[in-house]
Design an enzyme around this catalytic site. Structure first.
Site, PDB file in Angstrom:
ATOM      1  N   ALA A  10       0.820  -1.211   0.000  1.00 37.81           N
ATOM      2  CA  ALA A  10       0.000   0.000   0.000  1.00 37.81           C
ATOM      3  C   ALA A  10       0.855   1.262   0.000  1.00 37.81           C
ATOM      4  O   ALA A  10       1.987   1.272   0.497  1.00 37.81           O
ATOM      5  CB  ALA A  10      -0.937  -0.005   1.203  1.00 37.81           C
ATOM      6  N   ARG A  35      -0.253 -10.446  -2.319  1.00 33.35           N
ATOM      7  CA  ARG A  35      -0.910 -11.563  -3.003  1.00 33.35           C
ATOM      8  C   ARG A  35      -0.379 -11.714  -4.421  1.00 33.35           C
ATOM      9  O   ARG A  35      -0.686 -12.685  -5.107  1.00 33.35           O
ATOM     10  CB  ARG A  35      -2.429 -11.347  -3.004  1.00 33.35           C
ATOM     11  CG  ARG A  35      -3.043 -11.446  -1.607  1.00 33.35           C
ATOM     12  CD  ARG A  35      -4.567 -11.452  -1.687  1.00 33.35           C
ATOM     13  NE  ARG A  35      -5.160 -11.698  -0.382  1.00 33.35           N
ATOM     14  CZ  ARG A  35      -5.610 -10.747   0.442  1.00 33.35           C
ATOM     15  NH1 ARG A  35      -5.509  -9.482   0.075  1.00 33.35           N
ATOM     16  NH2 ARG A  35      -6.136 -11.056   1.597  1.00 33.35           N
ATOM     17  N   LEU A  72      -3.234  -2.648   5.119  1.00 33.32           N
ATOM     18  CA  LEU A  72      -4.299  -3.164   4.270  1.00 33.32           C
ATOM     19  C   LEU A  72      -5.524  -2.244   4.329  1.00 33.32           C
ATOM     20  O   LEU A  72      -5.603  -1.357   5.187  1.00 33.32           O
ATOM     21  CB  LEU A  72      -4.699  -4.565   4.752  1.00 33.32           C
ATOM     22  CG  LEU A  72      -3.691  -5.692   4.537  1.00 33.32           C
ATOM     23  CD1 LEU A  72      -4.074  -6.911   5.375  1.00 33.32           C
ATOM     24  CD2 LEU A  72      -3.624  -6.062   3.056  1.00 33.32           C
ATOM     25  N   HIS A  77      -8.220  -4.985   8.659  1.00 39.16           N
ATOM     26  CA  HIS A  77      -7.256  -4.729   9.727  1.00 39.16           C
ATOM     27  C   HIS A  77      -7.380  -5.710  10.892  1.00 39.16           C
ATOM     28  O   HIS A  77      -6.387  -6.280  11.357  1.00 39.16           O
ATOM     29  CB  HIS A  77      -7.407  -3.302  10.245  1.00 39.16           C
ATOM     30  CG  HIS A  77      -6.832  -2.278   9.325  1.00 39.16           C
ATOM     31  ND1 HIS A  77      -6.908  -0.921   9.555  1.00 39.16           N
ATOM     32  CD2 HIS A  77      -6.148  -2.409   8.147  1.00 39.16           C
ATOM     33  CE1 HIS A  77      -6.316  -0.270   8.578  1.00 39.16           C
ATOM     34  NE2 HIS A  77      -5.853  -1.140   7.718  1.00 39.16           N
ATOM     35  N   LYS A  95      -4.212   2.935  11.116  1.00 37.44           N
ATOM     36  CA  LYS A  95      -5.504   3.390  11.562  1.00 37.44           C
ATOM     37  C   LYS A  95      -6.423   3.531  10.353  1.00 37.44           C
ATOM     38  O   LYS A  95      -5.948   3.694   9.233  1.00 37.44           O
ATOM     39  CB  LYS A  95      -5.408   4.682  12.360  1.00 37.44           C
ATOM     40  CG  LYS A  95      -4.438   5.741  11.886  1.00 37.44           C
ATOM     41  CD  LYS A  95      -4.623   6.348  10.527  1.00 37.44           C
ATOM     42  CE  LYS A  95      -5.974   6.886  10.191  1.00 37.44           C
ATOM     43  NZ  LYS A  95      -6.072   7.256   8.746  1.00 37.44           N
TER      44      LYS A  95
END
Length: 331
Positions: A10, A35, A72, A77, A95
């Protein structure tokens, strides 16, 4: 050196947290998992990380890492934090940790049964900027705190962005509404009792895109607005009987603007500027996390506990409930 594995490639990890870990004095990234193995390898090569995995499970099963950083989508989470804890890994999770406060209970149980450190990545709580705000309030520099005013806005209508996808945990309150709440709670040590709120949702996305919130802390009030479809703005002002504290770039320190605090007196005849050169809040965050892991229960490192995270999420839950009614909603 605490060995980190990164779950996903990310943007916030690539741009902020992974560079901070690599720059830290007591931790290092040793693996990246995605993935898509090619994407994991691409990110690993970018940061000279030795190992890449084509699945999260494979990395969690390895002995190459001690801890994981999880950036993620929000809806995943809790799931992957629990899986990581059950694999015996310490967890630094982005967060918001959860979409409902009750969801954090299962993670607390996983933390306790596996005796690992699990914390939500509120980088502002490690920043010398916010620690100075807290100390100024504690020492009475502005007298009695009466009102906190905040705003956090940006413009994003990308339908592919996770912030605009309800199934991924999108929405303004989960993404940025948590910051004025955590900043106020951290700085004052107080909890809100009642909430009033108005929230608007995007007709196409279904996500909340604007909220105006009033929180009653008993001795003082917090009022703030957030939006994912307004011009960029960040504001946090703590206003007391003897003066006020203006936090110049409260959340995206060094990217948004100067890392400064202005402390003004009652008459606004005098003010003091506190400057923090290159405070590097992400680096401080990962170093504090690593110290908490190393020192265990005998350490005194202040990190964001899961219990603290649950209290913060309870406020967000109350904002959603208050937005559906007139009048005050109990937190």
């Amino acid at each position: 050196m605490l060995r980190f594995g990164i779950i996903s490639t990310a943007k916030i990890g690539r741009d902020n947290v992974v560079p901070a870990i690599q720059d830290a004095e007591n931790c290092v990234v040793t693996a990246v998992a995605s993935r898509d193995l090619a994407r994991a390898r691409e990110m690993a090569d970018r940061f000279s990380v030795p190992h890449a995995f084509g699945s999260y499970e494979e990395m969690l099963a390895s002995d190459l890492i001690d801890a994981v950083y999880i950036p993620l989508p929000t809806s995943q989470h809790i799931e992957w934090s629990i899986k990581s804890a059950d694999a015996g890994k310490h967890v630094l999770c982005e967060k918001p940790l959860a979409l409902k406060s009750g969801d954090i209970d299962d993670l607390i149980a996983a933390r306790d049964r596996n005796r690992v450190v699990v914390t939500e990545a509120y980088m502002i709580t490690y920043s010398p900027v916010w620690q100075k705000v807290r100390s100024l309030i504690d020492e009475g520099a502005i007298g009695s705190l009466r009102h906190v005013q905040g705003a956090f806005t940006y413009f994003n209508r990308d339908p592919a962005n996770m912030r605009n996808v309800p199934e991924l945990g999108g929405g303004g309150l989960p993404d940025i509404g948590v910051y004025p709440v955590m900043g106020t709670r951290f700085s004052t040590g107080k909890e809100p009792l009642w909430i009033q709120a108005i929230t608007e949702r995007d007709a196409d996305f279904g996500t909340d895109i604007y909220s105006s919130v009033k929180a009653d802390f008993g001795d003082f009030e917090l009022s703030f607005y957030i939006s994912t479809q307004m011009a960029n703005r960040q504001v946090m002002v703590f206003h007391g009987t003897e003066g006020y504290i203006d936090v110049k770039s409260p959340f995206n320190a060094n990217r948004w603007g100067p890392e400064e605090i202005e402390l003004a007196d009652r008459s606004h005849a005098e003010s003091r500027i506190f400057r923090f050169q290159d405070s590097r809040q992400y680096k401080r965050q990962v170093e504090a996390f690593a110290r908490a892991v190393t020192n265990g229960k005998n350490g005194k490192e202040e990190i964001v506990t899961l219990e603290n995270s649950k209290l913060n999420q309870k406020v967000i839950d109350a904002i959603y409930r208050a937005s559906e009614k007139d009048g005050w909603e109990a937190v």
